[in-house]
Design an enzyme around this catalytic site. Structure first.
Site, PDB file in Angstrom:
ATOM      1  N   ARG A  71       0.828  -1.210   0.000  1.00  0.00           N
ATOM      2  CA  ARG A  71       0.000   0.000   0.000  1.00  0.00           C
ATOM      3  C   ARG A  71       0.863   1.262   0.000  1.00  0.00           C
ATOM      4  NH1 ARG A  71      -5.161  -2.461   3.471  1.00  0.00           N
ATOM      5  NH2 ARG A  71      -5.913  -3.558   1.622  1.00  0.00           N
ATOM      6  N   HIS A 117      -6.579  -1.267  -7.062  1.00  0.00           N
ATOM      7  CA  HIS A 117      -5.931  -2.466  -6.488  1.00  0.00           C
ATOM      8  C   HIS A 117      -5.396  -2.191  -5.075  1.00  0.00           C
ATOM      9  CE1 HIS A 117      -1.591  -1.658  -8.179  1.00  0.00           C
ATOM     10  NE2 HIS A 117      -2.170  -0.548  -7.808  1.00  0.00           N
ATOM     11  N   GLU A 118      -4.991  -3.240  -4.406  1.00  0.00           N
ATOM     12  CA  GLU A 118      -4.531  -3.159  -3.000  1.00  0.00           C
ATOM     13  C   GLU A 118      -5.590  -2.560  -2.093  1.00  0.00           C
ATOM     14  OE1 GLU A 118      -2.200  -4.674  -1.848  1.00  0.00           O
ATOM     15  OE2 GLU A 118      -1.092  -5.128  -3.666  1.00  0.00           O
ATOM     16  N   GLY A 119      -6.843  -2.878  -2.351  1.00  0.00           N
ATOM     17  CA  GLY A 119      -7.944  -2.344  -1.548  1.00  0.00           C
ATOM     18  C   GLY A 119      -8.448  -1.064  -2.193  1.00  0.00           C
ATOM     19  N   GLN A 158     -10.513   1.285   1.710  1.00  0.00           N
ATOM     20  CA  GLN A 158      -9.603   2.062   2.562  1.00  0.00           C
ATOM     21  C   GLN A 158     -10.405   2.950   3.524  1.00  0.00           C
ATOM     22  OE1 GLN A 158      -6.431   1.378   2.481  1.00  0.00           O
ATOM     23  NE2 GLN A 158      -6.638   0.109   0.658  1.00  0.00           N
TER      24      GLN A 158
END
Ligand SMILES: Cc1cc2nc3c(=O)[nH]c(=O)nc-3n(C[C@H](O)[C@H](O)[C@H](O)COP(=O)(O)OP(=O)(O)OC[C@H]3O[C@@H](n4cnc5c(N)ncnc54)[C@H](O)[C@@H]3O)c2cc1C
Length: 600
Positions: free
Chosen positions: A298, A441-443, A448
Site C-alpha cells: 500500500r 488495487h490493494e484495496g 480504505q
C-alpha cells in the site's frame, strides 16, 4: 531519460531536510553506511531507470504481452530491465549483510523504487511483487522453504506474485473459495481459480513463486479460516533432475487500460492432480501474514501513484513554458507576441494544484516509509511501537490519497496541454491510464475508507489518532512567530479540531448503527487526507521558510519559494474543502444511504 521524471533535488530535500535520513546512520544496523552510500544507491537506481526502464515505457504499452496457449511473450526490453534490476542487487537490498543483502534502509529503497516506477510502472511491477512475496517467505516460511526459494528470489532467477483475488471475490477476502487439501508428504493440493494476478505468468524468470490464499478443508468460516501457501510454477527437484511443472495453468491474460506491460492473469490451480502448495507459517493465519505484504504494497501503491502524477506534472510544466498561446487579458494589441501559456493565471493554478498533489503525495509516502523504518530499527521499544501505530493509522491515507489526487494531477496535466494532452503522441494519456489502477488495487478507495473509520481510527482507544494529533501539534508549535506560517498553522489547527469533533460524532453514530455510521466513510477518508497532507505541507513550509532566511543561490531560493507557495496553495485552497464534508458527516447525512436500488 531526456526529461528528468523525478527530480533529484526533490528526493534530496525529502530525504535530508524533510526527513532526517542521515540520523539513521546512528543506528547499529546502518553504522557501516554513509550518506555517500545512500546517494550511490539512488544514483544506481536512477541510471537503471533511465537506461533499462524508461526506454520501453511506450513500447510496453503498445505491444502488450501475448499468450499463444503455451508461452507468454513480453518485449525483450522487459527481460533486460529485470536482469539489470536484479544484478544491481535491488531484489535483496533491504536484507541484512549476513543474508546476502545490502542492509539498506526502507526510505532509501522506497526512493530508489520511485525512480524505477517513474520510468516505467508496467515493468516495475515484476520486481515490486517479487520483493513483497520474498518478504513473506522470509518472515513466515519454514527454514526449508526459505532455503529453497529465497536465494533465487533474491538474485532474480525466480519472481513472485500475490494471489488473493478470485473471480467471485475481490474486496471480500473472507469469502475466498480456493481449497487446500493435506497430502501425505506434508504438502497440500490446491484447487481453485485466481483472477487479476499480476505477473502470474511471464517468460522472464525460470520460475514463479505464487503466494496464494486458500482455505484448508474444514477450516473455520471467514478470515480466521484462511491460510497462506507457497505454490511454485515449477517444483525444483532436489537430485539435480529437471524441475517438475506444477498444476498451475494460465487460463488467460486480461487486457487492461494501463500497466499493460505487466501480465494480468487468470490462474487455474489444480485442474488435474492438484497444485502442490506448501503451508507458510501456521494454518488459518494466512490473512494476517498477507497483510504484511499488503501494508508494504500500500505504501508502494501510494508512491507509484505519486511519481506517475509527478512525471505528468513535469511534462505539463515544460510544455507550459514553451507553448505560446494568446495574450494576457490586459493586452489588447493583436500584433504583440503571444505569451507562453504558463503566463496565464489559470494554467499556473493547474500547475500549482499538480505540484501540491504530487510533491505532497511523495512527501507523505516517504514519511510513511520512515515510519516503517522506525517501527523496525528505532532505538527504543516505545519509539518502535509508536511508529508502528502511527503507520497503521496512516496506511489507508498513504494508499488512497496519492491514488486519488495524483491521478487528478495527471488529469490536470492533460488539461494544461489542451488537445495535445489527449493524443497518444504525448505521454500524458498513458500516465493517466496507468495511474487509474491505483485507486482500485490493494484495496479500493471504498475499502480504505471503511478501514480508516471502522478499524484504524477507533483502534486501541484512538491511540494512533492521538499520536497523529500530537505530531501535528508539534509542527504547529514550531511555527514560531512567522506571520505567514502562523496563518497556515491556524488553519491547520482549526481543521484538526474540526476533524476531531467529527471523529467523535462518527464513533457515536457507528456505535448506534454500524451501517449508517460507516455509510459516508469515503467522505471522512477524503477530509482526513486533506488534514494530513496539509500537515505534510506545513512541515515542508517550515523548512523552506527557515532556508529562505539564509543566503541562497537563485535556484535554491526559487526551489524553497516554490515549496512555500505550494504549501500555501494546499492549505488555503484545499484544506477548507473539509468544512462542507465534515458538516455532512456530523449531521449523519442519509441521502446516499437511503437511496433505493429501484430509484436509480
Ligand atoms: C490491474 C490489476 C492488477 C491486480 N493485481 C492483483 C494481484 O496481483 N493479486 C491479487 O490478488 N489481486 C490483484 N488485483 C485485484 C484487485 O486487488 C481487486 O480488483 C480489488 O481488490 C477489487 O476487487 P474487485 O475487482 O473484485 O471489486 P469488488 O470487490 O467487486 O468491488 C467493486 C466495488 O464495490 C465496492 N465495494 C466492495 N465491497 C465493499 C464494501 N464492503 N464496502 C463498500 N464498498 C465496497 C468497491 O470499493 C468497488 O468500488 C488486481 C486488479 C487489477 C485491476
Amino acid at each position: 531519460m531526456s526529461e528528468q521524471y523525478l527530480k533529484d533535488r526533490d528526493i534530496e530535500f525529502l530525504l535530508y531536510e524533510f526527513l532526517d535520513t542521515e540520523a539513521l546512520l546512528q543506528r547499529p544496523r546502518y553504522a557501516e553506511h554513509s550518506r555517500e552510500v545512500f546517494n550511490a544507491t539512488l544514483d544506481t537506481a536512477r541510471t537503471i531507470a533511465e537506461k533499462y526502464f524508461a526506454d520501453h515505457y511506450t513500447k510496453g504499452d503498445a505491444c502488450e504481452p501475448t499468450f499463444d496457449g503455451e508461452t507468454v511473450t513480453l518485449i525483450e526490453e522487459t527481460h533486460k530491465a529485470w536482469h539489470a534490476f536484479a544484478e544491481a542487487g535491488f531484489l535483496a537490498a533491504h536484507y541484512d549483510f549476513d543474508e546476502g543483502g545490502m542492509q539498506l534502509p526502507e526510505v532509501i529503497l522506497r526512493s530508489a523504487m520511485a525512480y524505477i516506477n517513474a520510468a516505467n510502472v508496467g515493468t516495475a511491477a515484476y520486481p515490486f511483487l517479487t520483493l513483497g512475496a520474498a518478504n513473506l517467505v522470509r518472515s513466515f516460511a519454514s527454514e526449508d522453504l526459505k532455503n529453497t526459494y529465497l536465494p533465487p528470489m533474491m538474485d532474480g532467477r525466480y519472481a513472485g506474485t500475490m494471489a488473493l483475488t478470485e473471480p467471485d471475490q475481490g474486496s471480500a477476502l473472507a469469502d475466498i473459495r480456493t481449497t487446500a487439501t493435506p497430502a501425505e508428504d506434508g504438502s497440500y493440493r490446491l484447487r481453485g481459480q485466481k483472477m487479476f494476478i499480476s505477473g502470474g505468468d511471464q517468460s522472464i524468470t525460470e520460475n514463479i513463486v505464487h503466494m496464494v490464499l486458500a482455505r484448508i478443508k474444514d477450516a473455520p468460516p471467514g478470515v480466521k479460516g484462511i491460510s497462506l501457501f507457497l505454490v511454485p510454477k515449477f517444483i525444483p527437484a532436489t537430485d539435480g533432475a529437471a524441475p517438475i511443472r506444477n498444476d498451475v495453468q494460465l487460463a488467460g491474460l486480461l487486457h487492461k487500460m494501463g500497466y499493460r506491460n505487466t501480465t494480468s492473469t487468470v490462474l487455474s490451480f489444480g485442474e488435474s492432480s492438484g497444485a502442490v502448495g506448501y503451508l507458510v507459517g501456521e494454518p488459518h493465519k494466512g490473512l494476517s501474514y498477507m497483510f504484511q505484504l499488503m501494508n508494504e504494497a500500500r505504501i508502494g501503491v501510494g508512491t507509484g501513484a505519486a511519481v506517475l502524477g509527478y512525471r505528468g506534472y513535469q511534462h505539463a510544466l515544460q510544455y507550459a513554458k514553451e507553448r505560446p498561446q494568446g495574450r494576457l487579458p490586459s493586452n489588447r494589441d493583436p500584433q504583440s507576441k503571444q505569451v507562453p501559456i504558463i503566463q496565464h493565471a489559470d494554467v499556473r493554478r493547474m500547475l500549482l494544484m499538480q505540484k501540491s498533489y504530487v510533491e505532497g503525495g511523495l512527501a507523505l509516502c516517504l514519511y510513511a516509509s520512515s515510519l516503517f523504518e522506525d517501527a523496525h530499527s528505532a532505538e527504543t521499544e516505545n519509539e518502535r511501537q509508536q511508529a508502528a501505530e502511527l503507520l497503521d493509522l496512516l496506511t489507508p491515507i498513504v494508499k488512497s490519497w496519492p491514488s486519488k489526487y495524483c491521478l487528478k494531477a495527471n488529469d490536470l496535466a492533460i488539461q494544461v496541454l489542451g488537445g495535445s494532452g489527449y493524443i497518444r503522441e504525448y505521454p500524458l494519456e498513458q500516465l493517466y491510464r496507468d495511474n487509474r489502477l491505483n485507486p482500485i488495487h490493494e484495496g479500493t478507495e471504498g475499502i480504505q475508507a471503511m478501514d480508516l473509520l471502522g478499524r484504524k481510527v477507533p483502534a486501541k482507544g484512538l491511540a494512533g489518532y492521538q499520536l497523529l494529533a500530537g505530531e501535528i501539534g508539534k509542527t504547529l508549535a514550531a511555527c514560531g512567530d512567522s506571520d505567514e506560517l502562523n496563518a497556515l498553522a491556524q488553519r491547520l489547527g482549526d481543521g484538526l479540531a474540526r476533524l476531531s469533533g467529527t471523529t467523535e460524532s462518527l464513533l457515536g453514530q457507528m456505535a448506534a448503527d454500524a451501517d449508517l455510521g460507516l455509510a459516508n466513510a469515503a467522505l471522512y477518508l477524503d477530509a482526513f487526507g486533506r488534514v494530513v497532507v496539509s500537515w505534510i505541507w506545513l512541515r515542508q513550509a517550515l523548512i523552506a521558510s527557515r532556508r529562505l532566511n539564509t543566503d541562497l543561490s537563485e535556484d535554491e531560493e526559487n526551489f524553497y519559494r516554490g515549496k512555500l507557495q505550494a504549501a500555501r496553495f494546499y492549505i488555503e485552497w484545499e484544506l477548507p474543502e473539509i468544512e462542507p464534508q465534515l458538516t455532512l458527516l456530523e449531521a449523519g447525512n442519509r441521502v446516499p444511504f437511503e437511496m433505493q436500488r429501484d430509484w436509480f
